[in-house]
Scaffold this motif. Structure first.
Motif, PDB file in Angstrom:
ATOM      1  N   ARG A 108       0.849  -1.194   0.000  1.00 32.22           N
ATOM      2  CA  ARG A 108       0.000   0.000   0.000  1.00 32.22           C
ATOM      3  C   ARG A 108       0.889   1.250   0.000  1.00 32.22           C
ATOM      4  N   LEU A 109       1.351   1.602  -1.198  1.00 26.77           N
ATOM      5  CA  LEU A 109       2.208   2.786  -1.337  1.00 26.77           C
ATOM      6  C   LEU A 109       1.350   4.032  -1.545  1.00 26.77           C
ATOM      7  N   ASN A 110       0.380   4.209  -0.679  1.00 28.18           N
ATOM      8  CA  ASN A 110      -0.522   5.353  -0.804  1.00 28.18           C
ATOM      9  C   ASN A 110      -0.390   6.311   0.377  1.00 28.18           C
ATOM     10  N   LYS A 111       0.721   6.179   1.094  1.00 28.75           N
ATOM     11  CA  LYS A 111       1.039   7.108   2.173  1.00 28.75           C
ATOM     12  C   LYS A 111       2.506   7.486   2.061  1.00 28.75           C
ATOM     13  N   ASP A 112       2.825   8.702   2.464  1.00 30.73           N
ATOM     14  CA  ASP A 112       4.201   9.190   2.341  1.00 30.73           C
ATOM     15  C   ASP A 112       5.200   8.253   3.013  1.00 30.73           C
ATOM     16  N   ASP A 113       4.913   7.849   4.238  1.00 31.88           N
ATOM     17  CA  ASP A 113       5.849   7.006   4.993  1.00 31.88           C
ATOM     18  C   ASP A 113       6.123   5.689   4.277  1.00 31.88           C
ATOM     19  N   ALA A 114       5.082   5.083   3.726  1.00 35.06           N
ATOM     20  CA  ALA A 114       5.244   3.804   3.023  1.00 35.06           C
ATOM     21  C   ALA A 114       6.113   3.976   1.790  1.00 35.06           C
ATOM     22  N   ILE A 115       5.918   5.076   1.077  1.00 36.15           N
ATOM     23  CA  ILE A 115       6.716   5.351  -0.126  1.00 36.15           C
ATOM     24  C   ILE A 115       8.178   5.566   0.236  1.00 36.15           C
ATOM     25  N   LEU A 116       8.422   6.364   1.267  1.00 37.00           N
ATOM     26  CA  LEU A 116       9.793   6.702   1.646  1.00 37.00           C
ATOM     27  C   LEU A 116      10.532   5.506   2.242  1.00 37.00           C
ATOM     28  N   GLU A 117       9.799   4.541   2.758  1.00 36.26           N
ATOM     29  CA  GLU A 117      10.417   3.304   3.231  1.00 36.26           C
ATOM     30  C   GLU A 117      10.731   2.376   2.064  1.00 36.26           C
ATOM     31  N   TRP A 118       9.897   2.404   1.026  1.00 33.51           N
ATOM     32  CA  TRP A 118      10.034   1.504  -0.125  1.00 33.51           C
ATOM     33  C   TRP A 118      11.139   1.937  -1.078  1.00 33.51           C
ATOM     34  N   ILE A 119      11.300   3.236  -1.258  1.00 31.65           N
ATOM     35  CA  ILE A 119      12.220   3.788  -2.262  1.00 31.65           C
ATOM     36  C   ILE A 119      13.658   3.270  -2.125  1.00 31.65           C
ATOM     37  N   PRO A 120      14.288   3.290  -0.942  1.00 31.69           N
ATOM     38  CA  PRO A 120      15.676   2.791  -0.857  1.00 31.69           C
ATOM     39  C   PRO A 120      15.806   1.326  -1.237  1.00 31.69           C
ATOM     40  N   LYS A 121      14.747   0.543  -1.064  1.00 34.93           N
ATOM     41  CA  LYS A 121      14.777  -0.874  -1.409  1.00 34.93           C
ATOM     42  C   LYS A 121      14.833  -1.099  -2.916  1.00 34.93           C
ATOM     43  N   GLY A 167      16.924   0.601  -4.819  1.00 36.36           N
ATOM     44  CA  GLY A 167      18.236   1.047  -5.268  1.00 36.36           C
ATOM     45  C   GLY A 167      18.323   2.540  -5.523  1.00 36.36           C
ATOM     46  N   ILE A 168      17.359   3.302  -5.011  1.00 30.91           N
ATOM     47  CA  ILE A 168      17.366   4.754  -5.186  1.00 30.91           C
ATOM     48  C   ILE A 168      17.844   5.404  -3.894  1.00 30.91           C
ATOM     49  N   ASP A 169      18.818   6.293  -4.020  1.00 28.19           N
ATOM     50  CA  ASP A 169      19.343   6.990  -2.852  1.00 28.19           C
ATOM     51  C   ASP A 169      18.239   7.831  -2.207  1.00 28.19           C
ATOM     52  N   LYS A 170      17.959   7.559  -0.940  1.00 25.96           N
ATOM     53  CA  LYS A 170      16.841   8.228  -0.282  1.00 25.96           C
ATOM     54  C   LYS A 170      17.070   9.728  -0.149  1.00 25.96           C
ATOM     55  N   ALA A 171      18.303  10.125   0.159  1.00 26.78           N
ATOM     56  CA  ALA A 171      18.601  11.554   0.320  1.00 26.78           C
ATOM     57  C   ALA A 171      18.368  12.295  -0.998  1.00 26.78           C
ATOM     58  N   LYS A 172      18.805  11.693  -2.083  1.00 28.30           N
ATOM     59  CA  LYS A 172      18.604  12.315  -3.403  1.00 28.30           C
ATOM     60  C   LYS A 172      17.117  12.378  -3.731  1.00 28.30           C
ATOM     61  N   PHE A 173      16.412  11.283  -3.439  1.00 29.97           N
ATOM     62  CA  PHE A 173      14.971  11.245  -3.673  1.00 29.97           C
ATOM     63  C   PHE A 173      14.271  12.353  -2.890  1.00 29.97           C
ATOM     64  N   MET A 174      14.672  12.556  -1.646  1.00 27.90           N
ATOM     65  CA  MET A 174      14.053  13.577  -0.798  1.00 27.90           C
ATOM     66  C   MET A 174      14.302  14.981  -1.328  1.00 27.90           C
ATOM     67  N   GLU A 175      15.443  15.195  -1.962  1.00 31.39           N
ATOM     68  CA  GLU A 175      15.719  16.502  -2.576  1.00 31.39           C
ATOM     69  C   GLU A 175      14.650  16.832  -3.611  1.00 31.39           C
TER      70      GLU A 175
END
Length: 235
Positions: free
Chosen positions: A124-137, A139-147
């Motif tokens: 359920r990637l329909n909440k910010d927290d779930a998306i931000l937890e999934w993204i690093p898995k 292979g996407i750098d979370k810090a870059k994604f957050m920028e």
């Protein structure tokens, strides 16, 4: 007399259905024309095609392999892009995810992965927290994604997404817009051609898109100014 009116109505419906054809789509049947055409991002004879979609939408997921096949087949004839329907409003997490991936240049690469997460892995990637937890898995750098996630450009597009839907008169997904003028969808094509079953509605979508793209290209070609060759001076 009442029977006659019913018979005439049925005959009219049958006649309308008989004239409907994905290969030769009709306005008001397989597609509708926007009263106010929207600007496009194309040059020359290329035709803009936009898919208005939602990651969690089962119909969008079912359309995806057929649409991807069609886009590949069209090649340089079209400029294809996606716009995510902001389901929950100006801070919709799914639309935010799509816009962030788009800004990073990863939207098309990640599109099948996000669909798989929703429809196969049942995440359920329909909440910010779930998306931000999934993204690093992925292979996407979370810090870059957050920028990009917090960037002015992404947040501005996210806030204006509802207005974009209003401009295009989009009320559901998936909806496809050709040349900023013609709106079509699997549901409208299926409704105009009752004989289609689920297995054949997607090839019919491809046929309708083929016909509309060809029409726009023909119009663009007719509108192009004729080339003239200047004669050398004195001849």
């Amino acid at each position: 007399m009442r029977f006659l009116r019913i018979a005439l109505a049925v005959a009219s419906l049958v006649a309308t259905t008989a004239f409907a054809s994905p290969a030769d789509p009709k306005d008001g049947a397989e597609y509708v024309t926007l009263a106010s055409p929207q600007p496009t991002k194309t040059v020359g004879k290329k035709v803009e095609v936009i898919e208005f979609f939602m990651y969690h939408c089962p119909a969008c997921n079912a359309l995806e392999p057929h649409l991807a096949e069609w886009v590949k087949k069209q090649g340089d004839n079209i400029v294809f892009r996606r716009v995510h329907f902001p389901v929950t409003g100006p801070s919709d997490p799914e639309a935010h995810l799509h816009l962030t991936l788009e800004a990073m240049g990863k939207a098309e690469e990640m599109h099948p992965k996000v669909l798989r997460a929703f429809h196969i892995e049942r995440l359920r990637l329909n909440k910010d927290d779930a998306i931000l937890e999934w993204i690093p898995k992925q292979g996407i750098d979370k810090a870059k994604f957050m920028e990009y996630w917090n960037s002015f450009g992404v947040l501005t597009k996210l806030k204006s997404a509802s207005q974009v839907m209003s401009n295009y008169k989009i009320d559901g997904a998936p909806t496809l817009v050709i040349d900023g003028r013609f709106l079509t969808s699997p549901s409208s094509i299926g409704g105009a051609n009752p004989g289609l079953v689920q297995a054949t509605v997607y090839p019919a979508v491809q046929q309708t898109l083929d016909a509309l793209v060809a029409r726009v290209q023909k119009e663009k070609g007719a509108a192009a100014p004729a080339k003239t060759t200047a004669k050398p001076a004195g001849k």
